[in-house]
Structures are given as C-alpha cells and as structure tokens.
Design a protein around this motif. Structure first.
Motif, PDB file in Angstrom:
ATOM      1  N   CYS A 204       0.833  -1.210   0.000  1.00 48.42           N
ATOM      2  CA  CYS A 204       0.000   0.000   0.000  1.00 48.42           C
ATOM      3  C   CYS A 204       0.861   1.251   0.000  1.00 48.42           C
ATOM      4  O   CYS A 204       0.465   2.286  -0.548  1.00 48.42           O
ATOM      5  CB  CYS A 204      -0.941  -0.019   1.202  1.00 48.42           C
ATOM      6  SG  CYS A 204      -0.124  -0.077   2.809  1.00 48.42           S
ATOM      7  N   ALA A 205       2.051   1.185   0.599  1.00 51.25           N
ATOM      8  CA  ALA A 205       2.969   2.332   0.575  1.00 51.25           C
ATOM      9  C   ALA A 205       3.436   2.618  -0.853  1.00 51.25           C
ATOM     10  O   ALA A 205       3.591   3.785  -1.243  1.00 51.25           O
ATOM     11  CB  ALA A 205       4.164   2.076   1.479  1.00 51.25           C
ATOM     12  N   ASP A 206       3.652   1.561  -1.647  1.00 47.47           N
ATOM     13  CA  ASP A 206       4.030   1.750  -3.048  1.00 47.47           C
ATOM     14  C   ASP A 206       2.902   2.430  -3.817  1.00 47.47           C
ATOM     15  O   ASP A 206       3.161   3.275  -4.693  1.00 47.47           O
ATOM     16  CB  ASP A 206       4.355   0.406  -3.696  1.00 47.47           C
ATOM     17  CG  ASP A 206       5.580  -0.244  -3.089  1.00 47.47           C
ATOM     18  OD1 ASP A 206       6.476   0.503  -2.658  1.00 47.47           O
ATOM     19  OD2 ASP A 206       5.638  -1.489  -3.027  1.00 47.47           O
ATOM     20  N   LYS A 207       1.663   2.077  -3.500  1.00 49.56           N
ATOM     21  CA  LYS A 207       0.539   2.728  -4.182  1.00 49.56           C
ATOM     22  C   LYS A 207       0.471   4.209  -3.818  1.00 49.56           C
ATOM     23  O   LYS A 207       0.201   5.050  -4.678  1.00 49.56           O
ATOM     24  CB  LYS A 207      -0.777   2.045  -3.815  1.00 49.56           C
ATOM     25  CG  LYS A 207      -1.963   2.670  -4.532  1.00 49.56           C
ATOM     26  CD  LYS A 207      -3.306   2.265  -3.987  1.00 49.56           C
ATOM     27  CE  LYS A 207      -4.403   3.094  -4.631  1.00 49.56           C
ATOM     28  NZ  LYS A 207      -5.752   2.775  -4.141  1.00 49.56           N
ATOM     29  N   VAL A 208       0.708   4.536  -2.567  1.00 49.95           N
ATOM     30  CA  VAL A 208       0.684   5.936  -2.145  1.00 49.95           C
ATOM     31  C   VAL A 208       1.725   6.743  -2.910  1.00 49.95           C
ATOM     32  O   VAL A 208       1.450   7.860  -3.393  1.00 49.95           O
ATOM     33  CB  VAL A 208       0.916   6.039  -0.622  1.00 49.95           C
ATOM     34  CG1 VAL A 208       1.102   7.488  -0.212  1.00 49.95           C
ATOM     35  CG2 VAL A 208      -0.256   5.424   0.132  1.00 49.95           C
ATOM     36  N   GLU A 209       2.931   6.205  -3.060  1.00 54.53           N
ATOM     37  CA  GLU A 209       3.972   6.896  -3.800  1.00 54.53           C
ATOM     38  C   GLU A 209       3.608   7.034  -5.272  1.00 54.53           C
ATOM     39  O   GLU A 209       3.869   8.064  -5.902  1.00 54.53           O
ATOM     40  CB  GLU A 209       5.304   6.151  -3.661  1.00 54.53           C
ATOM     41  CG  GLU A 209       5.892   6.191  -2.257  1.00 54.53           C
ATOM     42  CD  GLU A 209       6.187   7.612  -1.806  1.00 54.53           C
ATOM     43  OE1 GLU A 209       6.610   8.428  -2.656  1.00 54.53           O
ATOM     44  OE2 GLU A 209       5.995   7.905  -0.622  1.00 54.53           O
ATOM     45  N   PHE A 210       2.982   5.998  -5.832  1.00 53.16           N
ATOM     46  CA  PHE A 210       2.557   6.058  -7.228  1.00 53.16           C
ATOM     47  C   PHE A 210       1.497   7.137  -7.436  1.00 53.16           C
ATOM     48  O   PHE A 210       1.532   7.885  -8.419  1.00 53.16           O
ATOM     49  CB  PHE A 210       2.022   4.690  -7.664  1.00 53.16           C
ATOM     50  CG  PHE A 210       1.477   4.672  -9.064  1.00 53.16           C
ATOM     51  CD1 PHE A 210       2.326   4.706 -10.159  1.00 53.16           C
ATOM     52  CD2 PHE A 210       0.106   4.624  -9.286  1.00 53.16           C
ATOM     53  CE1 PHE A 210       1.827   4.692 -11.451  1.00 53.16           C
ATOM     54  CE2 PHE A 210      -0.402   4.610 -10.565  1.00 53.16           C
ATOM     55  CZ  PHE A 210       0.453   4.641 -11.659  1.00 53.16           C
ATOM     56  N   VAL A 211       0.554   7.228  -6.512  1.00 52.10           N
ATOM     57  CA  VAL A 211      -0.489   8.259  -6.603  1.00 52.10           C
ATOM     58  C   VAL A 211       0.131   9.647  -6.536  1.00 52.10           C
ATOM     59  O   VAL A 211      -0.262  10.562  -7.278  1.00 52.10           O
ATOM     60  CB  VAL A 211      -1.539   8.068  -5.488  1.00 52.10           C
ATOM     61  CG1 VAL A 211      -2.491   9.254  -5.439  1.00 52.10           C
ATOM     62  CG2 VAL A 211      -2.316   6.779  -5.702  1.00 52.10           C
ATOM     63  N   LYS A 212       1.119   9.826  -5.666  1.00 54.19           N
ATOM     64  CA  LYS A 212       1.795  11.122  -5.560  1.00 54.19           C
ATOM     65  C   LYS A 212       2.472  11.492  -6.877  1.00 54.19           C
ATOM     66  O   LYS A 212       2.393  12.642  -7.316  1.00 54.19           O
ATOM     67  CB  LYS A 212       2.833  11.083  -4.432  1.00 54.19           C
ATOM     68  CG  LYS A 212       2.233  11.040  -3.033  1.00 54.19           C
ATOM     69  CD  LYS A 212       3.335  11.019  -1.981  1.00 54.19           C
ATOM     70  CE  LYS A 212       2.752  10.994  -0.577  1.00 54.19           C
ATOM     71  NZ  LYS A 212       3.828  10.941   0.448  1.00 54.19           N
ATOM     72  N   ARG A 213       3.121  10.526  -7.515  1.00 56.05           N
ATOM     73  CA  ARG A 213       3.793  10.810  -8.785  1.00 56.05           C
ATOM     74  C   ARG A 213       2.784  11.174  -9.867  1.00 56.05           C
ATOM     75  O   ARG A 213       3.005  12.099 -10.654  1.00 56.05           O
ATOM     76  CB  ARG A 213       4.626   9.602  -9.226  1.00 56.05           C
ATOM     77  CG  ARG A 213       5.866   9.355  -8.384  1.00 56.05           C
ATOM     78  CD  ARG A 213       6.853   8.466  -9.109  1.00 56.05           C
ATOM     79  NE  ARG A 213       6.268   7.178  -9.465  1.00 56.05           N
ATOM     80  CZ  ARG A 213       6.287   6.110  -8.686  1.00 56.05           C
ATOM     81  NH1 ARG A 213       6.892   6.173  -7.506  1.00 56.05           N
ATOM     82  NH2 ARG A 213       5.745   4.988  -9.081  1.00 56.05           N
ATOM     83  N   VAL A 214       1.682  10.433  -9.926  1.00 57.04           N
ATOM     84  CA  VAL A 214       0.664  10.708 -10.944  1.00 57.04           C
ATOM     85  C   VAL A 214       0.077  12.102 -10.759  1.00 57.04           C
ATOM     86  O   VAL A 214      -0.050  12.882 -11.718  1.00 57.04           O
ATOM     87  CB  VAL A 214      -0.446   9.644 -10.899  1.00 57.04           C
ATOM     88  CG1 VAL A 214      -1.619  10.047 -11.788  1.00 57.04           C
ATOM     89  CG2 VAL A 214       0.093   8.291 -11.339  1.00 57.04           C
ATOM     90  N   LEU A 215      -0.289  12.445  -9.529  1.00 59.54           N
ATOM     91  CA  LEU A 215      -0.861  13.765  -9.264  1.00 59.54           C
ATOM     92  C   LEU A 215       0.153  14.872  -9.528  1.00 59.54           C
ATOM     93  O   LEU A 215      -0.205  15.949 -10.024  1.00 59.54           O
ATOM     94  CB  LEU A 215      -1.359  13.837  -7.814  1.00 59.54           C
ATOM     95  CG  LEU A 215      -2.507  12.889  -7.456  1.00 59.54           C
ATOM     96  CD1 LEU A 215      -2.891  13.053  -5.986  1.00 59.54           C
ATOM     97  CD2 LEU A 215      -3.715  13.134  -8.346  1.00 59.54           C
ATOM     98  N   PHE A 216       1.417  14.628  -9.202  1.00 66.69           N
ATOM     99  CA  PHE A 216       2.457  15.621  -9.451  1.00 66.69           C
ATOM    100  C   PHE A 216       2.645  15.853 -10.953  1.00 66.69           C
ATOM    101  O   PHE A 216       2.789  16.994 -11.409  1.00 66.69           O
ATOM    102  CB  PHE A 216       3.773  15.173  -8.809  1.00 66.69           C
ATOM    103  CG  PHE A 216       4.909  16.135  -8.979  1.00 66.69           C
ATOM    104  CD1 PHE A 216       4.952  17.313  -8.256  1.00 66.69           C
ATOM    105  CD2 PHE A 216       5.939  15.874  -9.885  1.00 66.69           C
ATOM    106  CE1 PHE A 216       5.993  18.209  -8.415  1.00 66.69           C
ATOM    107  CE2 PHE A 216       6.981  16.763 -10.054  1.00 66.69           C
ATOM    108  CZ  PHE A 216       7.014  17.933  -9.319  1.00 66.69           C
TER     109      PHE A 216
END
Length: 359
Positions: A204-216
């Motif tokens: 789930c931590a990997d998903k959080v980082e992925f979401v941050k990259r997408v939004l950025f």
C-alpha cells in the motif's frame, strides 16, 4: 434496528449484493479476509454476513455504529490492535472483517501484498473474494486512483446500482511451523488464484507513492499548458501590433484571427495584401503608440512634405493597386505583385502620417 438502517443505506446507495459458494459462509473462522475495491465494501458484506471493521476514522459514535465500524485501537499501535481484536473475538459473536491489502485496487490486475497483522490474531481465516461492477452503458469505475472517499460516495449516488459479487472460499488454517508472513503470502496467493489475477509484491505504501507521482505529473502538465497558453497569447498580441503598424486600416480582430493560423507577421501581411482575407477597412485610423514614438525620427508632416494631407477618399482610392494587365510570364507577375505590395506599404505609411496630422 441497525439492520434496518443498513438496508436503507444500501438501498439509497444502489448497492446490490450477490453471493456464491455460501456453504463456507457460516464457518467457525472469526476473521474475514477480503480484497479491497471500494470504500463501501464492508457495507455489502455486512448486509449478508454481520461483521465489524476496525475503525481508522474519528467519527461520531452514531455514525460509527451505523457504518459498522468499531474503535479497536488502530492508532495506538500494532500490538494494542491485535490484543483488542483477540478480545473482541472472544467476547462477541460478530466476525472481524479486515482488508490486508491496506488500500483499494480495481481487483482486475493484481492484489497488493498482504499485511501480516490480521494473521497474527489466530490460526484460521475465511477468505472472501469481492468483485464490483456497474452497468457497462455508464462505464463508471467503482474507484479511481487518487480519488477522495466523498467523490466515490457521490458516484455511488449517481449510478443506478453497483453490483457486489461475494464469493466465499474454504477456511484456511496456518500450516504447522509457518510464520505470519508465510501464512499471509499463502492466503494472498490463494485469493489471487480465485480472482484470476496476480499476487504482486507491491504494498500500500508503493501505491501511495505512485499516486503522488501521478498527481504531481498532472499538476506539472496543467502548469505547463497554462504557461504555454499565456505566452502564446502575449506573442500573438505583439505580432498583431506589428501588422497593425504596417496596415493601420485593417481591424485588429481580423489580424489576430489570421495570426492564430499563420503564426507569422510576414504571412499575415501577405494574405491581407493579396486579398485572401476579407474585411471592412476602419474609417478612423487610430495612431498606435509605436507610431507616436517614432514621429521624431520619421516625419511625414505637412511642413516637411510641403503638401496637404490626404483626405479619406484620396487615401482609399490610392489603395487600389490593381494591375492594368495580367502578366504573361511568371517574372512579370512576380514583379507586379512586388510593386503592388510596395505601393500598399507606402500608402499605409502615408496613412499613419495623415493620422498624426489629425491627432
């Protein structure tokens, strides 16, 4: 009372539940392990199999009771959570529903790596497979990456119905000597096989980082698009002013419209002089700032030229640069075009001088 409230909420939200393999539904396992697709998964399960979910929200007690949450010390640490869950299993008949993935997925590609704390509670769990779909005509995803819970709730209200298909697998017990991590990996692989998807190593931590990259990336694209649009508008204004200085009798909106397609001052001037663009000449030519600033170096005043300024009729008559005959060769036609262009530019300069005389 709570059953009535739960059914009313599911009716309003359009939640429809289908079950399969219900022979394993009433097993003695106290912990239900289910994949996570939407923020309302537990309501669908609670509708057909009463259970409770460890709460991670600071909600009013009435709302916590309605939604089937229970404060089991999630924010107080792993050890206190496990101890409180074990105590609940010993004192209450309600089963505990957990989402070991820790985050939602679409349930179509793979499962996130399971956390180990649900498998520390006991030696037996009941795997529950969940599939969520909506009418293909609407094509609305149950959850979207980076979305908030309230936006997912809105789409539940907007959609006619959301179908939750629940499938119960046989209860799984810990193999003798297996660690909590091995037990969780075994259950994860079994559930992934039942869903016909992969058991991934992403957490789930990997998903959080992925979401941050997408939004950025999305934010950077919006900023870049806005900057490009602003710079393009400024450049068009500068080029339009340059064309206006050469051809002051052409309306500014006509110049801008042609510049948006040509993006070139020379091409726009050529299009206007060739007659490719239709327009109504301005009857009153307004002197531009650059025209006023250059009056000290280029003088077309009456005193310098020792002649009367052109009237409007004389000025627009002089703009008629039509050739007396059509050139027989390409060279003659090119020379005729260049001569007409030179005369039009000269007349535009005379028009600017007349404008300053009137001002």
């Amino acid at each position: 009372m709570r059953s009535f409230v739960l059914r009313t909420m599911c009716y309003v939200l359009g939640i429809v539940v289908h079950e399969s393999d219900t022979k394993h539904k009433n097993s003695d396992a106290r912990v239900l392990v289910m994949n996570h697709v939407t923020v309302l998964d537990h309501l669908a399960v609670d509708l057909v199999l009463p259970c409770t979910v460890p709460s991670v929200w600071d909600l009013p007690k009435v709302l916590t009771w309605c939604l089937g949450y229970k404060d089991l010390g999630v924010k107080q640490g792993r050890e206190i959570l496990i101890e409180n869950v074990r105590q609940h299993c010993n004192e209450s008949d309600l089963k505990i529903l957990v989402h070991p993935e820790g985050a939602t997925t679409n349930g179509r590609v793979g499962l996130l790596k399971f956390g180990t704390w649900p498998f520390c509670i006991g030696n037996e769990v009941l795997p529950v497979l969940l599939n969520v779909r909506r009418f293909s005509l609407l094509n609305i995803a149950p959850s979207v990456i980076g979305s908030r819970w309230w936006s997912d709730l809105f789409w539940f209200l907007f959609s006619p119905c959301t179908i939750f298909t629940i499938r119960y697998l046989p209860p799984m017990q810990r193999i003798d000597g297996a660690s909590d991590e091995e037990f969780s990996a075994h259950v994860c692989q079994t559930m992934a096989t039942g869903l016909n998807i992969n058991a991934t190593t992403f957490t789930c931590a990997d998903k959080v980082e992925f979401v941050k990259r997408v939004l950025f990336q999305q934010q950077n694209q919006l900023v870049a698009r806005h900057t490009t649009s602003s710079n393009s508008g400024l450049l068009i204004s500068v080029m339009a002013q340059q064309v206006k200085e050469v051809l002051p009798y052409v309306p500014m909106d006509v110049i801008r419209r042609d510049l948006l397609s040509t993006n070139s001052v020379s091409l726009t001037i050529s299009n206007i002089l060739e007659g490719s663009i239709g327009y109504v000449p301005e009857t009153t030519v307004v002197a531009s700032p650059s025209c006023a600033s250059s009056s000290s170096s280029i003088s077309f005043s009456n005193e310098d030229r020792n002649e009367e300024p052109l009237t409007d009729d004389q000025y627009y008559t002089a703009l008629n640069t039509a050739a007396s005959s059509f050139g027989k060769t390409a060279q003659e036609r090119t020379m005729s075009y260049q001569e007409r262009k030179r005369r039009l530019i000269e007349m535009s300069q005379i028009g600017r001088a007349s404008c300053r005389e009137r001002v």
